[in-house]
Design an enzyme around this catalytic site. Sequence first.
Site, mmCIF file in Angstrom:
data_model
loop_
_atom_site.group_PDB
_atom_site.id
_atom_site.type_symbol
_atom_site.label_atom_id
_atom_site.label_comp_id
_atom_site.label_asym_id
_atom_site.label_seq_id
_atom_site.Cartn_x
_atom_site.Cartn_y
_atom_site.Cartn_z
ATOM 1 N N LEU A 2 14.943 -0.120 4.251
ATOM 2 C CA LEU A 2 14.927 -1.724 3.234
ATOM 3 C C LEU A 2 15.405 -2.970 3.495
ATOM 4 O O LEU A 2 14.920 -4.233 3.431
ATOM 5 C CB LEU A 2 16.180 -0.984 2.367
ATOM 6 C CG LEU A 2 16.276 -0.024 0.779
ATOM 7 C CD1 LEU A 2 16.967 0.178 0.339
ATOM 8 C CD2 LEU A 2 14.729 -0.381 0.515
ATOM 9 N N GLY A 3 16.013 -3.376 4.879
ATOM 10 C CA GLY A 3 16.227 -4.293 5.752
ATOM 11 C C GLY A 3 16.893 -3.826 6.655
ATOM 12 O O GLY A 3 17.782 -2.554 7.152
ATOM 13 N N GLY A 6 21.882 -7.707 11.952
ATOM 14 C CA GLY A 6 22.494 -8.628 12.626
ATOM 15 C C GLY A 6 22.968 -6.896 14.038
ATOM 16 O O GLY A 6 22.386 -6.812 14.942
ATOM 17 N N VAL A 10 19.818 -0.869 6.374
ATOM 18 C CA VAL A 10 20.339 0.460 5.227
ATOM 19 C C VAL A 10 18.264 0.566 5.109
ATOM 20 O O VAL A 10 17.349 0.188 4.911
ATOM 21 C CB VAL A 10 20.002 -1.323 4.221
ATOM 22 C CG1 VAL A 10 20.326 -0.767 2.821
ATOM 23 C CG2 VAL A 10 21.371 -1.686 4.621
ATOM 24 N N LYS A 25 23.315 2.695 4.418
ATOM 25 C CA LYS A 25 23.738 1.662 5.742
ATOM 26 C C LYS A 25 23.972 2.385 7.142
ATOM 27 O O LYS A 25 25.465 2.804 6.663
ATOM 28 C CB LYS A 25 24.585 0.473 5.148
ATOM 29 C CG LYS A 25 24.353 -0.887 5.957
ATOM 30 C CD LYS A 25 25.228 -1.809 5.679
ATOM 31 C CE LYS A 25 25.711 -2.699 7.000
ATOM 32 N NZ LYS A 25 25.601 -4.101 6.188
ATOM 33 N N ASP A 120 30.373 -15.099 6.273
ATOM 34 C CA ASP A 120 28.571 -15.258 6.505
ATOM 35 C C ASP A 120 28.107 -14.968 5.544
ATOM 36 O O ASP A 120 26.426 -14.701 5.244
ATOM 37 C CB ASP A 120 28.317 -13.566 7.389
ATOM 38 C CG ASP A 120 26.956 -13.673 7.896
ATOM 39 O OD1 ASP A 120 26.483 -14.759 8.502
ATOM 40 O OD2 ASP A 120 26.324 -13.056 8.645
#
Length: 437
Positions: A2-3, A6, A10, A25, A120
């Site tokens: 999914l992504g 840094g 995920v 994750k 962040d």
Amino acid sequence: MLGQGGMGIVVAATHLQLDERVALKFLLPEALNNPEAVARFAREARAAVKIKSEHVARVSDVGTLESGSPYMVMEYLHGEDLASYVRRNGAMSIPEAIEFLLQACEAIAEAHALGIVHRDLKPANLFVTRRVDGSPCIKVLDFGISKLTLTAPGASPDLGMTKTHSIMGSPLYMSPEQMSSTRSVDMRTDIWALGVILYETLTGHVPFDAETMPQLCGMILQDPPRPLRDLRPDVPDSLQAVVFHCLEKNREHRYANVAEFAFALAPFGAAVAQRSADRISRVLGSAGIPSAPPALVPASSVRVESSTTTNFGASSEAKKSRAPLLLALLAAALVAGVGVAGFLATHHRAALAAAAEPPSSQPAVAAVQAAPPVAVPPPPVSVIAEPTPPPSVTKTAHGAKPAPSAPSLKPKLAAPKPKPAAPEVAPAVIDPLDGRR
């Protein structure tokens, strides 16, 4: 997958017992050797569990794989992050951008109430999903963690990501104090990031952009942002002032908390914007953080100067001094007072002169001629009479006979005479030989 961030990745999975899609994750293999990265991963899970807002991705479980790699089980989200949303759709309408930002502020308010500073915030960490009724819902990701980018040598730089172990956060969205010292930041560093995000959603550009990291740091520390209205002329000056208030170099000059920021944004949003601001205020108030709505201030009086520049991106309607207006009003009041005083003084002098003016001379003569040969009191005016000589006597054949005229009185006025005195009338003298000649 999914992504990837840094230091984590995920992926989608299915919970076998619940038959439900979830997101897992993991830490990247390179990050497993960094104890600080592992600690932050655990801190993110604990922070996400504590925040109950619908605008935070829920964490349902944490664990450790046989390899020693930690993981967390999160709710599976359908949609895309805000960065992708803006790239695909372009600059957002003002009401939509305000709605998205206020939803993010609701999550941030709960975090701040718990003493958690995100550090962040950026469009990539705001996820746009949909509720059951189809309305948009913003989910804030990656709470409690400042990402470290552990990229392979020679990788192309991406200033939207955390780059080194010494810089925690995403430089394009980092506040000046976070650039200087990440340990000294407080919740106002998140307000700076929210201001950058709002600027980007309205224009499609970030307020500070550079080709190199040193140049970017210098711009954030010293330069004013580019005026938002240069890129989006239909944005009201008052909304630009709200954005610039978030981007003050000195954090003491920014909004003190997200509730103040939310109340400032609410007038530009839809009807639900005020309700969202009220919820944010109540959340902070429950934690003892003052969050009353600020007094309404005209947009032109909003402070937009920077502590490092003389004009912090202010528009043409920046704050102006009222001293000249006050001085002009004071001078007008003094002139009016002097005029009134002069009029009263002139009127008073005229009244005194009228009171001191002697009566007409003709009646006085008649009175003198008709009076008996005794001393006549002066007229009722302020005069000083000269000594009166005794009346003259003229002898006749039959004896002494007083003259028929009274001695003339020559009044001596105490004040200057406004009119010349009437000519003196000579007293009549009877000749005893008259009629015998």
